[in-house]
Write a protein that holds these residues in place. Structure first.
Motif, mmCIF file in Angstrom:
data_model
loop_
_atom_site.group_PDB
_atom_site.id
_atom_site.type_symbol
_atom_site.label_atom_id
_atom_site.label_comp_id
_atom_site.label_asym_id
_atom_site.label_seq_id
_atom_site.Cartn_x
_atom_site.Cartn_y
_atom_site.Cartn_z
ATOM 1 N N ALA A 96 50.949 36.276 32.105
ATOM 2 C CA ALA A 96 49.907 36.961 31.331
ATOM 3 C C ALA A 96 49.150 37.974 32.189
ATOM 4 O O ALA A 96 48.756 39.046 31.714
ATOM 5 C CB ALA A 96 48.936 35.939 30.742
ATOM 6 N N LEU A 97 48.950 37.641 33.475
ATOM 7 C CA LEU A 97 48.211 38.537 34.368
ATOM 8 C C LEU A 97 48.958 39.842 34.631
ATOM 9 O O LEU A 97 48.342 40.840 35.011
ATOM 10 C CB LEU A 97 47.913 37.837 35.691
ATOM 11 N N VAL A 98 50.275 39.825 34.445
ATOM 12 C CA VAL A 98 51.055 41.049 34.659
ATOM 13 C C VAL A 98 50.569 42.164 33.743
ATOM 14 O O VAL A 98 50.557 43.343 34.114
ATOM 15 C CB VAL A 98 52.558 40.767 34.434
ATOM 16 N N ASP A 99 50.150 41.799 32.530
ATOM 17 C CA ASP A 99 49.700 42.794 31.552
ATOM 18 C C ASP A 99 48.226 43.168 31.713
ATOM 19 O O ASP A 99 47.723 43.980 30.927
ATOM 20 C CB ASP A 99 49.920 42.267 30.128
ATOM 21 N N LEU A 100 47.556 42.588 32.699
ATOM 22 C CA LEU A 100 46.130 42.872 32.880
ATOM 23 C C LEU A 100 45.842 44.356 33.067
ATOM 24 O O LEU A 100 44.883 44.871 32.477
ATOM 25 C CB LEU A 100 45.584 42.062 34.051
ATOM 26 N N PRO A 101 46.623 45.103 33.874
ATOM 27 C CA PRO A 101 46.328 46.544 34.014
ATOM 28 C C PRO A 101 46.412 47.310 32.706
ATOM 29 O O PRO A 101 45.776 48.357 32.569
ATOM 30 C CB PRO A 101 47.404 47.019 35.006
ATOM 31 N N PHE A 102 47.196 46.820 31.729
ATOM 32 C CA PHE A 102 47.257 47.478 30.432
ATOM 33 C C PHE A 102 45.965 47.285 29.644
ATOM 34 O O PHE A 102 45.513 48.183 28.933
ATOM 35 C CB PHE A 102 48.421 46.929 29.611
ATOM 36 N N ALA A 103 45.390 46.082 29.751
ATOM 37 C CA ALA A 103 44.205 45.747 28.968
ATOM 38 C C ALA A 103 42.915 46.173 29.654
ATOM 39 O O ALA A 103 41.907 46.416 28.982
ATOM 40 C CB ALA A 103 44.173 44.238 28.694
ATOM 41 N N LEU A 104 42.937 46.261 30.974
ATOM 42 C CA LEU A 104 41.718 46.555 31.729
ATOM 43 C C LEU A 104 41.464 48.061 31.745
ATOM 44 O O LEU A 104 42.372 48.838 32.055
ATOM 45 C CB LEU A 104 41.874 46.045 33.160
ATOM 46 N N PRO A 105 40.249 48.504 31.396
ATOM 47 C CA PRO A 105 39.935 49.929 31.525
ATOM 48 C C PRO A 105 40.153 50.391 32.960
ATOM 49 O O PRO A 105 39.782 49.694 33.905
ATOM 50 C CB PRO A 105 38.463 50.011 31.118
ATOM 51 N N THR A 106 40.756 51.562 33.117
ATOM 52 C CA THR A 106 41.110 52.006 34.468
ATOM 53 C C THR A 106 39.879 52.208 35.352
ATOM 54 O O THR A 106 39.952 52.002 36.561
ATOM 55 C CB THR A 106 41.909 53.305 34.397
ATOM 56 N N ALA A 107 38.757 52.603 34.752
ATOM 57 C CA ALA A 107 37.544 52.766 35.545
ATOM 58 C C ALA A 107 37.080 51.416 36.089
ATOM 59 O O ALA A 107 36.645 51.310 37.241
ATOM 60 C CB ALA A 107 36.439 53.397 34.700
ATOM 61 N N VAL A 108 37.188 50.378 35.265
ATOM 62 C CA VAL A 108 36.829 49.033 35.727
ATOM 63 C C VAL A 108 37.754 48.599 36.851
ATOM 64 O O VAL A 108 37.329 48.002 37.845
ATOM 65 C CB VAL A 108 36.884 48.034 34.555
ATOM 66 N N ALA A 109 39.052 48.909 36.712
ATOM 67 C CA ALA A 109 40.008 48.584 37.768
ATOM 68 C C ALA A 109 39.649 49.309 39.060
ATOM 69 O O ALA A 109 39.706 48.714 40.144
ATOM 70 C CB ALA A 109 41.419 48.960 37.324
ATOM 71 N N GLY A 110 39.269 50.578 38.950
ATOM 72 C CA GLY A 110 38.902 51.332 40.148
ATOM 73 C C GLY A 110 37.677 50.775 40.828
ATOM 74 O O GLY A 110 37.632 50.652 42.064
ATOM 75 N N ALA A 144 45.690 51.579 44.146
ATOM 76 C CA ALA A 144 45.259 51.785 42.765
ATOM 77 C C ALA A 144 46.440 52.182 41.877
ATOM 78 O O ALA A 144 46.575 51.697 40.745
ATOM 79 C CB ALA A 144 44.169 52.861 42.716
ATOM 80 N N MET A 145 47.306 53.058 42.385
ATOM 81 C CA MET A 145 48.483 53.457 41.610
ATOM 82 C C MET A 145 49.422 52.278 41.387
ATOM 83 O O MET A 145 49.943 52.082 40.279
ATOM 84 C CB MET A 145 49.221 54.582 42.335
ATOM 85 N N ALA A 146 49.643 51.491 42.430
ATOM 86 C CA ALA A 146 50.541 50.339 42.311
ATOM 87 C C ALA A 146 49.983 49.323 41.318
ATOM 88 O O ALA A 146 50.733 48.730 40.530
ATOM 89 C CB ALA A 146 50.746 49.701 43.679
ATOM 90 N N PHE A 147 48.691 49.119 41.340
ATOM 91 C CA PHE A 147 48.065 48.141 40.448
ATOM 92 C C PHE A 147 48.226 48.541 38.989
ATOM 93 O O PHE A 147 48.574 47.717 38.134
ATOM 94 C CB PHE A 147 46.582 48.001 40.796
ATOM 95 N N THR A 148 48.002 49.803 38.686
ATOM 96 C CA THR A 148 48.024 50.238 37.288
ATOM 97 C C THR A 148 49.438 50.433 36.747
ATOM 98 O O THR A 148 49.641 50.424 35.531
ATOM 99 C CB THR A 148 47.249 51.554 37.130
ATOM 100 N N SER A 149 50.433 50.605 37.622
ATOM 101 C CA SER A 149 51.790 50.906 37.145
ATOM 102 C C SER A 149 52.780 49.773 37.347
ATOM 103 O O SER A 149 53.927 49.890 36.912
ATOM 104 C CB SER A 149 52.316 52.172 37.847
ATOM 105 N N LEU A 150 52.379 48.684 37.987
ATOM 106 C CA LEU A 150 53.296 47.562 38.213
ATOM 107 C C LEU A 150 53.880 46.985 36.924
ATOM 108 O O LEU A 150 55.082 46.666 36.876
ATOM 109 C CB LEU A 150 52.585 46.468 39.006
ATOM 110 N N PRO A 151 53.109 46.812 35.853
ATOM 111 C CA PRO A 151 53.675 46.193 34.635
ATOM 112 C C PRO A 151 54.880 46.924 34.059
ATOM 113 O O PRO A 151 55.726 46.310 33.408
ATOM 114 C CB PRO A 151 52.495 46.210 33.649
ATOM 115 N N PHE A 152 54.985 48.237 34.287
ATOM 116 C CA PHE A 152 56.106 48.976 33.729
ATOM 117 C C PHE A 152 57.433 48.481 34.306
ATOM 118 O O PHE A 152 58.431 48.373 33.580
ATOM 119 C CB PHE A 152 55.949 50.471 34.006
#
Length: 275
Positions: A96-110, A144-152
């Motif tokens: 389930a955590l794999v999809d977290l970057p999809f659900a998390l706003p990117t600003a919050v991730a940053g 940051a790039m790796a975190f947001t694009s890993l789920p793909f």
């Protein structure tokens, strides 16, 4: 009399809705971008996209996206393999955590990544003691790039792994193949089209990422300034043609990358079918 049913009932209506949606949401913005960039003369267009600051932003963006994509290729494949081939406590949570970057706003991730990897952060403190600085460096951009694009990568490879015929690996084992040779000669060729698709999507997402990067990058021209931020800066300066020109460079790069990826996928698929 047997009435032959259509595969898709109501195809004209659904096709019309799809085309209208694609035209309004996808095609029109791209056309507007191209026309705005074309409002510049050839000399002005070249001057903007070839300026030292713009070229530096291309280098930072593409190099960081490349490193992040290579990391996602290795780690994403390993993660998909573990999730498919093994059963262990907490597996569903990790899945389930794999999809977290999809659900998390990117600003919050940053903001979260900056907090973690700052000099006084949970991860940044120990790394800083070792002489490794993450926040406000290209390394932070890569993370940051790796975190947001890993789920793909994970979500593209995972279903293919689940559908692999286990008899192929069993046959290779009976012929005396080692685990490494079975993976390299049997499994990996079957995964190559999916890996190429996941990698291309991961790279494209990294090229276009903005919110997760601007907080951790430091945004210093010629050092940690990405192309998307430079286009946004020109937009804030009301220099719309310059912003469109810079954005068009990344658009062209994305189209070229997708074309090359589709070509490689087709070749890999033909090789897999032939063998």
């Amino acid at each position: 009399m047997i009435v032959k049913r259509r595969v898709l009932p109501g195809l004209p209506l659904s096709l019309g809705i799809t085309l209208v949606y694609a035209a309004i949401i996808i095609v029109l913005p791209l056309i507007a971008l191209v026309f705005k960039a074309a409002s510049l003369g050839p000399a002005d267009y070249w001057r903007i996209i070839s300026s030292d600051r713009a070229v530096a932003s291309y280098v930072v963006t593409i190099s960081c996206a490349f490193v992040a994509t290579v990391f996602n290729l290795v780690f994403g494949l390993a993660l998909a393999w573990v999730l498919v081939r093994y059963r262990f406590p907490g597996r569903r949570i990790i899945d389930a955590l794999v999809d977290l970057p999809f659900a998390l706003p990117t600003a919050v991730a940053g903001i979260s990544l900056t907090t973690l990897f700052a000099v006084n952060g949970w991860f940044g403190g120990p790394l800083s003691a070792l002489g490794i600085k993450v926040a406000y460096t290209p390394l932070g951009i890569m993370i940051a790039m790796a975190f947001t694009s890993l789920p793909f990568v994970v979500r593209t490879v995972q279903p293919v792994l689940e559908e692999l015929d286990p008899t192929l690996e069993e046959a290779a084992q009976t012929l005396g193949g080692s685990d490494l040779s079975i993976f390299a000669r049997v499994v990996l060729p079957l995964l190559t089209p999916a890996l190429l698709a996941g990698v291309s999507l991961s790279f494209a997402r990294s090229l276009g990422e903005f919110g997760a990067i601007i907080f951790i990058a430091g945004n210093q021209p010629f050092e940690t300034e990405i192309t998307a931020l430079l286009a946004f800066i020109r937009l804030e300066e009301y220099d719309y043609p310059a912003s469109a020109a810079i954005a068009s460079v990344m658009l062209i790069a994305a189209f070229v990358m997708l074309a090359v990826t589709n070509l490689l996928q087709a070749r890999a698929l033909r090789y897999t079918v032939r063998n």
